[in-house]
Motif scaffolding. Structure first.
Motif, PDB file in Angstrom:
ATOM      1  N   UNK A  56       0.814  -1.218   0.000  1.00  0.00           N
ATOM      2  CA  UNK A  56       0.000   0.000   0.000  1.00  0.00           C
ATOM      3  C   UNK A  56       0.848   1.269   0.000  1.00  0.00           C
ATOM      4  N   UNK A  57       1.865   1.279  -0.863  1.00  0.00           N
ATOM      5  CA  UNK A  57       2.728   2.451  -1.027  1.00  0.00           C
ATOM      6  C   UNK A  57       2.667   2.904  -2.480  1.00  0.00           C
ATOM      7  N   UNK A  58       3.256   4.075  -2.740  1.00  0.00           N
ATOM      8  CA  UNK A  58       3.323   4.592  -4.102  1.00  0.00           C
ATOM      9  C   UNK A  58       4.615   5.369  -4.294  1.00  0.00           C
ATOM     10  N   UNK A  59       5.012   5.518  -5.547  1.00  0.00           N
ATOM     11  CA  UNK A  59       6.125   6.375  -5.936  1.00  0.00           C
ATOM     12  C   UNK A  59       5.547   7.490  -6.775  1.00  0.00           C
ATOM     13  N   UNK A  60       5.915   8.728  -6.435  1.00  0.00           N
ATOM     14  CA  UNK A  60       5.430   9.856  -7.213  1.00  0.00           C
ATOM     15  C   UNK A  60       6.493  10.935  -7.301  1.00  0.00           C
ATOM     16  N   UNK A  61       6.475  11.670  -8.410  1.00  0.00           N
ATOM     17  CA  UNK A  61       7.335  12.839  -8.559  1.00  0.00           C
ATOM     18  C   UNK A  61       6.653  14.009  -7.873  1.00  0.00           C
ATOM     19  N   UNK A  62       7.437  14.777  -7.157  1.00  0.00           N
ATOM     20  CA  UNK A  62       6.947  15.965  -6.453  1.00  0.00           C
ATOM     21  C   UNK A  62       7.981  17.069  -6.624  1.00  0.00           C
ATOM     22  N   UNK A  63       7.577  18.332  -6.483  1.00  0.00           N
ATOM     23  CA  UNK A  63       8.547  19.425  -6.627  1.00  0.00           C
ATOM     24  C   UNK A  63       9.790  19.274  -5.742  1.00  0.00           C
ATOM     25  N   UNK A  64       9.676  18.643  -4.582  1.00  0.00           N
ATOM     26  CA  UNK A  64      10.837  18.427  -3.726  1.00  0.00           C
ATOM     27  C   UNK A  64      11.641  17.193  -4.077  1.00  0.00           C
ATOM     28  N   UNK A  65      11.248  16.459  -5.094  1.00  0.00           N
ATOM     29  CA  UNK A  65      11.920  15.226  -5.500  1.00  0.00           C
ATOM     30  C   UNK A  65      10.984  14.041  -5.375  1.00  0.00           C
ATOM     31  N   UNK A  66      11.233  13.022  -6.170  1.00  0.00           N
ATOM     32  CA  UNK A  66      10.382  11.829  -6.154  1.00  0.00           C
ATOM     33  C   UNK A  66      10.458  11.165  -4.786  1.00  0.00           C
ATOM     34  N   UNK A  67       9.303  10.632  -4.351  1.00  0.00           N
ATOM     35  CA  UNK A  67       9.255  10.028  -3.022  1.00  0.00           C
ATOM     36  C   UNK A  67       8.300   8.846  -2.996  1.00  0.00           C
ATOM     37  N   UNK A  68       8.550   7.995  -2.016  1.00  0.00           N
ATOM     38  CA  UNK A  68       7.641   6.889  -1.732  1.00  0.00           C
ATOM     39  C   UNK A  68       6.820   7.310  -0.524  1.00  0.00           C
ATOM     40  N   UNK A  69       5.521   7.118  -0.623  1.00  0.00           N
ATOM     41  CA  UNK A  69       4.648   7.448   0.494  1.00  0.00           C
ATOM     42  C   UNK A  69       3.485   6.463   0.537  1.00  0.00           C
ATOM     43  N   UNK A  70       2.695   6.492   1.607  1.00  0.00           N
ATOM     44  CA  UNK A  70       1.556   5.570   1.701  1.00  0.00           C
ATOM     45  C   UNK A  70       0.509   5.870   0.623  1.00  0.00           C
ATOM     46  N   UNK A  71      -0.074   4.828   0.079  1.00  0.00           N
ATOM     47  CA  UNK A  71      -1.157   4.963  -0.886  1.00  0.00           C
ATOM     48  C   UNK A  71      -2.335   5.708  -0.254  1.00  0.00           C
TER      49      UNK A  71
END
Length: 167
Positions: free
Chosen positions: A48-63
């Motif tokens: 239940x995690x995800x990888x996404x690009x964000x302005x502060x850098x790509x990160x893994x966070x909870x879905x």
């Protein structure tokens, strides 16, 4: 293929509110990908995690970060368990990759055939990625090519993913 219960390797498409979402919608429309409601893409990971690009850098966070949001989950037809495993393994290499709004301009310049020498090399070499570029690159690293239309690597928006996979 689209569905409601996400599996590792699926792509989540969702909206971004405010001025940022409106600017992304405009950028996608200029790029010929339509003017609809998907301005962000992320890759579903195990546990239940995800990888996404964000302005502060790509990160893994909870879905669960997208609980309460309208998310459309898509993936290519016939994606195997082995491919899903390869996608998730490839994804971790992108944590921290910087974000670049300038890539929307580069994609538009390519679409309008503006004579900008080195544009393709610039996009490929900066290691900056918008969310949809990140998802597409992870798929390419797992030897799964989402597009067979001759587009340059990295020339993909969230709506391009929607147009390719949700119909």
């Amino acid at each position: 293929m689209k569905h409601t219960h996400p599996l590792p390797g699926d792509i989540g498409l969702t909206q971004i509110s405010g001025i940022t979402g409106r600017l992304i919608r405009l950028g996608q429309w200029i790029n010929g990908d339509g003017f609809a409601d998907y301005q962000h893409a992320f890759l579903v990971l195990p546990d239940d995690r995800l990888l996404e690009a964000q302005p502060g850098g790509a990160r893994i966070q909870p879905l669960s970060a997208y609980d309460g949001s309208s998310v459309l989950y898509v993936c290519p037809e016939g994606l195997t368990e082995q491919q899903r495993t390869a996608l998730c393994a490839a994804a971790t290499a992108y944590v921290g990759v910087p974000y670049s709004f300038l890539d929307y301009l580069a994609i538009a310049a390519h679409r309008f055939h503006l004579p900008l020498p080195g544009l393709r090399r610039y996009v490929a070499s900066t290691r900056h990625m918008i969310c949809s570029q990140l998802v597409d690159q992870v798929y390419q690293d797992a030897d799964i090519h989402l597009f067979a239309d001759g587009r340059w690597p990295g020339y993909v928006t969230p709506m391009a993913l929607y147009n390719q996979l949700a119909h």
